[in-house]
Enzyme design. Structure first.
Site, mmCIF file in Angstrom:
data_model
loop_
_atom_site.group_PDB
_atom_site.id
_atom_site.type_symbol
_atom_site.label_atom_id
_atom_site.label_comp_id
_atom_site.label_asym_id
_atom_site.label_seq_id
_atom_site.Cartn_x
_atom_site.Cartn_y
_atom_site.Cartn_z
ATOM 1 N N LYS A 147 9.856 42.885 -20.742
ATOM 2 C CA LYS A 147 9.093 41.973 -21.619
ATOM 3 C C LYS A 147 7.627 41.907 -21.187
ATOM 4 O O LYS A 147 6.733 42.083 -21.986
ATOM 5 C CB LYS A 147 9.742 40.587 -21.573
ATOM 6 C CG LYS A 147 9.064 39.565 -22.446
ATOM 7 C CD LYS A 147 9.837 38.252 -22.442
ATOM 8 C CE LYS A 147 8.989 37.159 -23.098
ATOM 9 N NZ LYS A 147 9.664 35.868 -23.129
ATOM 10 N N HIS A 186 44.841 39.136 -8.574
ATOM 11 C CA HIS A 186 45.247 39.639 -7.254
ATOM 12 C C HIS A 186 44.138 39.464 -6.225
ATOM 13 O O HIS A 186 44.159 40.095 -5.169
ATOM 14 C CB HIS A 186 45.657 41.102 -7.377
ATOM 15 C CG HIS A 186 46.819 41.270 -8.302
ATOM 16 N ND1 HIS A 186 48.125 41.147 -7.884
ATOM 17 C CD2 HIS A 186 46.858 41.475 -9.642
ATOM 18 C CE1 HIS A 186 48.928 41.308 -8.928
ATOM 19 N NE2 HIS A 186 48.176 41.505 -10.011
ATOM 20 N N GLU A 223 20.276 31.040 -15.268
ATOM 21 C CA GLU A 223 18.812 31.032 -15.350
ATOM 22 C C GLU A 223 18.350 29.978 -16.361
ATOM 23 O O GLU A 223 17.258 29.439 -16.261
ATOM 24 C CB GLU A 223 18.279 32.426 -15.734
ATOM 25 C CG GLU A 223 16.812 32.618 -15.373
ATOM 26 C CD GLU A 223 16.341 34.067 -15.484
ATOM 27 O OE1 GLU A 223 16.260 34.763 -14.459
ATOM 28 O OE2 GLU A 223 16.056 34.510 -16.609
ATOM 29 N N LYS A 268 9.349 36.041 -5.798
ATOM 30 C CA LYS A 268 8.529 37.198 -6.195
ATOM 31 C C LYS A 268 7.203 37.180 -5.448
ATOM 32 O O LYS A 268 6.739 38.199 -4.932
ATOM 33 C CB LYS A 268 8.214 37.133 -7.702
ATOM 34 C CG LYS A 268 9.365 37.407 -8.633
ATOM 35 C CD LYS A 268 8.817 37.461 -10.066
ATOM 36 C CE LYS A 268 9.922 37.346 -11.090
ATOM 37 N NZ LYS A 268 9.426 37.226 -12.463
ATOM 38 N N GLY A 286 13.727 36.414 -22.016
ATOM 39 C CA GLY A 286 14.323 37.634 -21.461
ATOM 40 C C GLY A 286 15.835 37.645 -21.567
ATOM 41 O O GLY A 286 16.446 38.643 -21.981
ATOM 42 N N ARG A 287 16.484 36.540 -21.215
ATOM 43 C CA ARG A 287 17.951 36.511 -21.208
ATOM 44 C C ARG A 287 18.539 36.342 -22.604
ATOM 45 O O ARG A 287 19.750 36.251 -22.761
ATOM 46 C CB ARG A 287 18.446 35.411 -20.260
ATOM 47 C CG ARG A 287 17.857 34.040 -20.525
ATOM 48 C CD ARG A 287 18.146 33.082 -19.388
ATOM 49 N NE ARG A 287 17.455 31.813 -19.529
ATOM 50 C CZ ARG A 287 16.212 31.559 -19.127
ATOM 51 N NH1 ARG A 287 15.504 32.506 -18.571
ATOM 52 N NH2 ARG A 287 15.685 30.359 -19.284
ATOM 53 N N GLU A 342 10.013 45.581 -9.868
ATOM 54 C CA GLU A 342 11.157 46.492 -9.748
ATOM 55 C C GLU A 342 11.095 47.564 -10.842
ATOM 56 O O GLU A 342 11.262 48.765 -10.583
ATOM 57 C CB GLU A 342 12.481 45.733 -9.892
ATOM 58 C CG GLU A 342 12.800 44.778 -8.765
ATOM 59 C CD GLU A 342 12.309 43.356 -9.014
ATOM 60 O OE1 GLU A 342 11.322 43.186 -9.767
ATOM 61 O OE2 GLU A 342 12.899 42.420 -8.443
#
Ligand code: F6P
Length: 552
Positions: free
Chosen positions: A214, A393, A362, A516, A276-277, A220
């Site tokens: 965005k 399990h 978030e 960050k 973003g999400r 990263e």
């Protein structure tokens, strides 16, 4: 009504509706699901709601009709409906960033009108969808060729957070609908191993990168994108002119895209009113659209839209996202539940809960209200879970007999996918497990029942299941693109409902910023041994140890 006016602006725990719920909780005491079902034989039939293709059974919750009425009254008092309408109207309900929240416009039909800042955004949404469709079609048909004229065989999406989790999750979900001759990979981590493993067996001449960000400043993503560009140019033994056939970008930031060297003609845009999400049905879904094709992508958007309309218009008694949100509020506030498990009984939903973690945590991992005052009530839960039956399990022991109450969603489908062939026969066993877990969690096994099996007395406490572990079961016929859209929108609006009740801003994410900034500051200390002002004693000795281990 302005955005702030759309919320109740008050202290949740001072509302009479909150006090009424607290009192009701007291009165319920430790009434269990066995008693609730015995007292109300119609409960199984009544406590269910249908939205689109999704059938939700919520009978196995620690609630009565009165609880639900009181929860709806709380929703009314906290202005959930008013805030929802303000969101759909394009008002700037993300107050700390002064932004509208219009992911619902991303799936609005072509002729809809959704305005923010006096402009209808729908034509631009569909113009980008059309461009994406044309691009995806070219890659799928082989018409889009790389620098050397070869067709693209692998698409690598580089992005992180909302620019990765959505397409990566949905690609797994919709694998049976994908062009199987194309390979899709998703690289997010700044750990070079991620990119290395994604690229090690690829031919650059047949590889296309989609850089999804965005902001186009996320360290990263930009680091990985640069490394991918170097890999490509090295592998092709070509100059920068090769980038145009192998890199496209998805972003709101045309300047940064151009600065990276990607032709703006190869940029697919979206807008700052898409969080973003909440972005994977924007151009962030380009890799997914390339995998499944534009038609399937649009079916998915229609699924989203169907649930948007349900959330906007269904009465509170039948409003599925509202109900799910309120149930979470109930457990957080009055049962001290800290977590929520999402347990899909579908291998294809392997990354579904990871996606929901960002969506929920978030959005609602906040501890001040919209006015900036500390909250004195629980906000977003820890969301976790993996597909059944694997989890059974591993961690289900804690769900059944641990000291923590973890409300859960069990998600399953009537039809296994066609291409499983004879493996479709295993589906009934899978679903039997889903139903069994819902029953066991809710009703447990009493000491009397254990004794009746002739178990030795000292073993009885170990083999007793307390039950009263609440679950919602979500059933659909099949896991289609539309059903995926419906499921995601259901959770989006659940998260919205909870944020509205808790009076928090669900659409900012200031909590990710500090780390960050510090990482940027610490990096020179690792590489060059630079002094970092303000580094605490623990971290500075860790930095020194790290440098020593690296022989610096
Ligand atoms: O770190 C948080 C965040 O801002 C997320 O909200 C977002 O989805 C992710 O980073 C990626 O951001 P971008 O798409 O700008 O690269």
């Amino acid at each position: 009504m302005n955005a702030a006016g759309a919320t109740f602006g008050g202290r949740l725990d001072r509302l009479p509706e909150w006090a009424a719920l607290a009192e009701h909780r007291e009165r319920l005491g430790d009434v269990g699901l066995r008693e609730l079902f015995d007292a109300d034989p119609g409960r199984g039939e009544r406590y269910r709601v249908q939205v689109g293709d999704l059938y939700l059974d919520y009978g196995k919750h620690l609630v009565t009709d009165e609880t639900l009425t009181l929860l709806r009254a709380l929703a009314e008092a906290t202005g959930v409906g008013a805030l929802r309408d303000a969101m759909f109207r394009g008002e700037k309900i993300n107050t700390t960033e002064d932004r509208a929240v219009l992911h619902t416009a991303l799936r609005a039909p072509r002729d809809a009108v959704v305005e923010t800042d006096g402009r209808n955004v729908v034509p631009a949404v569909h113009a980008v969808l059309d461009r994406m469709g044309a691009f995806a079609g070219q890659v799928r048909s082989g018409a889009w060729t790389g620098h050397t004229g070869r067709r693209i065989r692998t698409v690598v999406n580089i992005g992180i957070g909302g620019s990765d989790l959505g397409p990566a999750m949905a690609y797994e979900v919709l694998r049976p609908y994908t062009a199987r001759e194309l390979d899709f990979r998703f690289v997010s981590n700044v750990d070079g191993a991620d990119l290395h493993e994604a690229l090690r067996d690829l031919d650059p001449a047949e590889t296309l990168f989609i850089v999804a960000s965005k902001t186009f400043t996320t360290i990263e993503t930009i680091t990985n994108a640069r490394a991918a560009r170097d890999w490509l140019l090295r592998g092709l033994d070509a100059g920068a002119e090769a980038v145009a056939r192998h890199f496209v970008a998805v972003s709101t930031n045309a300047d940064e895209v151009a600065a990276f060297g990607i032709d703006p003609a190869n940029m697919f845009e979206f807008w700052d009113w898409v969080g973003g999400r909440y972005s994977y049905d924007s151009a962030i879904g380009l890799s997914l659209m390339t995998a499944v094709g534009p038609e399937r992508f649009r079916e998915m958007l229609d699924g989203f839209h169907l649930v948007d309309e349900h959330f906007r218009t269904a009465p509170p008694e039948e409003n599925a996202p509202l109900l799910m949100g309120l149930l979470g509020v109930w457990y957080g506030a009055f049962f001290d539940a800290q977590a929520h498990a999402v347990l899909p009984y579908s291998h294809y939903l392997a990354r579904f809960t990871a996606y929901l973690q960002q969506l929920d945590m978030e959005s609602n991992g906040k501890s001040v209200d919209r006015e900036g005052r500390p909250v004195t009530w629980q906000t977003g839960p820890v969301v976790w879970g993996t597909p059944g039956t694997n989890g059974q399990h591993a961690y289900f022991q804690l769900l059944h007999q641990g000291t923590k109450l973890v409300p859960a969603d069990l998600i399953g489908f009537a039809e296994p996918v066609a291409e499983l062939g004879p493996l479709r026969d295993q589906h009934d066993l899978l679903m039997a497990n889903l139903f069994a877990q819902g029953q066991a969690l809710a009703f447990g096994k009493t000491a009397e029942e254990v004794r009746a099996e002739g178990i030795a007395e000292e073993q009885v406490p170990h083999r007793t299941f307390p039950g009263n572990r609440p679950t919602t079961t979500i059933l659909a016929t099949a896991l289609t693109p539309s059903v995926l859209g419906q499921l995601i929108a259901l959770y989006e609006h659940k998260v919205f409902t909870q944020g509205a009740v808790w009076n928090i801003d669900s659409f900012d994410q200031w909590g990710v910023e500090l780390g960050k900034v510090l990482a940027k500051r610490i990096e020179p200390a690792l590489t060059e041994g630079a002094d970092v002002p303000g580094l605490d004693a623990s971290t500075s000795s860790l930095v020194a140890r790290y440098r020593a281990l690296r022989g610096r």
